[in-house]
Motif scaffolding. Structure first.
Motif, PDB file in Angstrom:
ATOM      1  N   ASP A  34       0.832  -1.200   0.000  1.00  0.00           N
ATOM      2  CA  ASP A  34       0.000   0.000   0.000  1.00  0.00           C
ATOM      3  C   ASP A  34       0.872   1.258   0.000  1.00  0.00           C
ATOM      4  O   ASP A  34       2.071   1.209   0.281  1.00  0.00           O
ATOM      5  N   SER A  35       0.260   2.386  -0.314  1.00  0.00           N
ATOM      6  CA  SER A  35       1.025   3.631  -0.447  1.00  0.00           C
ATOM      7  C   SER A  35       1.642   4.092   0.868  1.00  0.00           C
ATOM      8  O   SER A  35       2.723   4.693   0.868  1.00  0.00           O
ATOM      9  N   GLU A  36       1.010   3.803   2.000  1.00  0.00           N
ATOM     10  CA  GLU A  36       1.591   4.192   3.281  1.00  0.00           C
ATOM     11  C   GLU A  36       2.914   3.471   3.536  1.00  0.00           C
ATOM     12  O   GLU A  36       3.869   4.066   4.042  1.00  0.00           O
ATOM     13  N   THR A  37       2.977   2.203   3.175  1.00  0.00           N
ATOM     14  CA  THR A  37       4.222   1.445   3.342  1.00  0.00           C
ATOM     15  C   THR A  37       5.298   1.975   2.402  1.00  0.00           C
ATOM     16  O   THR A  37       6.455   2.129   2.794  1.00  0.00           O
ATOM     17  N   VAL A  38       4.920   2.268   1.166  1.00  0.00           N
ATOM     18  CA  VAL A  38       5.876   2.839   0.203  1.00  0.00           C
ATOM     19  C   VAL A  38       6.399   4.171   0.728  1.00  0.00           C
ATOM     20  O   VAL A  38       7.599   4.444   0.658  1.00  0.00           O
ATOM     21  N   ASN A  39       5.513   4.978   1.295  1.00  0.00           N
ATOM     22  CA  ASN A  39       5.942   6.266   1.861  1.00  0.00           C
ATOM     23  C   ASN A  39       6.961   6.081   2.971  1.00  0.00           C
ATOM     24  O   ASN A  39       7.937   6.829   3.061  1.00  0.00           O
ATOM     25  N   ARG A  40       6.750   5.090   3.830  1.00  0.00           N
ATOM     26  CA  ARG A  40       7.717   4.831   4.904  1.00  0.00           C
ATOM     27  C   ARG A  40       9.048   4.354   4.342  1.00  0.00           C
ATOM     28  O   ARG A  40      10.102   4.615   4.919  1.00  0.00           O
ATOM     29  N   LEU A  41       9.014   3.681   3.189  1.00  0.00           N
ATOM     30  CA  LEU A  41      10.255   3.240   2.539  1.00  0.00           C
ATOM     31  C   LEU A  41      11.017   4.431   1.959  1.00  0.00           C
ATOM     32  O   LEU A  41      12.216   4.569   2.152  1.00  0.00           O
ATOM     33  N   PHE A  42      10.322   5.308   1.267  1.00  0.00           N
ATOM     34  CA  PHE A  42      10.973   6.407   0.559  1.00  0.00           C
ATOM     35  C   PHE A  42      11.256   7.627   1.424  1.00  0.00           C
ATOM     36  O   PHE A  42      12.175   8.389   1.133  1.00  0.00           O
ATOM     37  N   PHE A  43      10.446   7.858   2.467  1.00  0.00           N
ATOM     38  CA  PHE A  43      10.562   9.086   3.242  1.00  0.00           C
ATOM     39  C   PHE A  43      10.732   8.769   4.719  1.00  0.00           C
ATOM     40  O   PHE A  43       9.800   8.306   5.376  1.00  0.00           O
ATOM     41  N   GLU A  44      11.914   9.035   5.246  1.00  0.00           N
ATOM     42  CA  GLU A  44      12.132   8.874   6.687  1.00  0.00           C
ATOM     43  C   GLU A  44      11.257   9.854   7.456  1.00  0.00           C
ATOM     44  O   GLU A  44      10.662   9.513   8.474  1.00  0.00           O
ATOM     45  N   ASN A  45      11.164  11.062   6.961  1.00  0.00           N
ATOM     46  CA  ASN A  45      10.333  12.097   7.576  1.00  0.00           C
ATOM     47  C   ASN A  45       8.992  12.118   6.844  1.00  0.00           C
ATOM     48  O   ASN A  45       8.914  12.502   5.676  1.00  0.00           O
ATOM     49  N   GLN A  46       7.922  11.730   7.514  1.00  0.00           N
ATOM     50  CA  GLN A  46       6.613  11.648   6.873  1.00  0.00           C
ATOM     51  C   GLN A  46       6.047  13.015   6.501  1.00  0.00           C
ATOM     52  O   GLN A  46       5.171  13.108   5.641  1.00  0.00           O
ATOM     53  N   ASN A  47       6.564  14.088   7.098  1.00  0.00           N
ATOM     54  CA  ASN A  47       6.146  15.428   6.680  1.00  0.00           C
ATOM     55  C   ASN A  47       6.647  15.744   5.280  1.00  0.00           C
ATOM     56  O   ASN A  47       5.973  16.432   4.517  1.00  0.00           O
ATOM     57  N   VAL A  48       7.807  15.238   4.928  1.00  0.00           N
ATOM     58  CA  VAL A  48       8.338  15.402   3.575  1.00  0.00           C
ATOM     59  C   VAL A  48       7.433  14.661   2.590  1.00  0.00           C
ATOM     60  O   VAL A  48       7.135  15.161   1.506  1.00  0.00           O
ATOM     61  N   ASP A  49       6.990  13.482   2.991  1.00  0.00           N
ATOM     62  CA  ASP A  49       6.066  12.714   2.154  1.00  0.00           C
ATOM     63  C   ASP A  49       4.809  13.514   1.865  1.00  0.00           C
ATOM     64  O   ASP A  49       4.362  13.603   0.722  1.00  0.00           O
ATOM     65  N   LYS A  50       4.224  14.094   2.893  1.00  0.00           N
ATOM     66  CA  LYS A  50       2.987  14.863   2.709  1.00  0.00           C
ATOM     67  C   LYS A  50       3.207  16.041   1.763  1.00  0.00           C
ATOM     68  O   LYS A  50       2.369  16.331   0.902  1.00  0.00           O
TER      69      LYS A  50
END
Length: 63
Positions: A34-50
């Motif tokens: 899912d996209s949340e897991t991919v986000n955790r893989l690509f972005f250590e800082n979840q604010n950067v992801d957002k």
């Protein structure tokens, strides 16, 4: 530490153990994540992801 929950880890391990080609395994794994897991893989800082997601949407870019 894992970025994936235990059920996803189990599913990935199952896919890897199958006798399919590496390309098929790759496709199956990415289709399962899912996209949340991919986000955790690509972005250590979840604010950067957002911020990345917001800019991608704002500029109508493909993710």
């Amino acid at each position: 530490m894992s970025i994936a929950d235990s059920s996803l880890v189990f599913k990935i391990e199952h896919i890897i153990s199958q006798q399919n080609s590496i390309e098929e395994k790759f496709s199956q794994i990415w289709a399962s994540v899912d996209s949340e897991t991919v986000n955790r893989l690509f972005f250590e800082n979840q604010n950067v992801d957002k911020e990345y997601r917001r800019l991608t949407k704002e500029n109508r870019m493909a993710n």
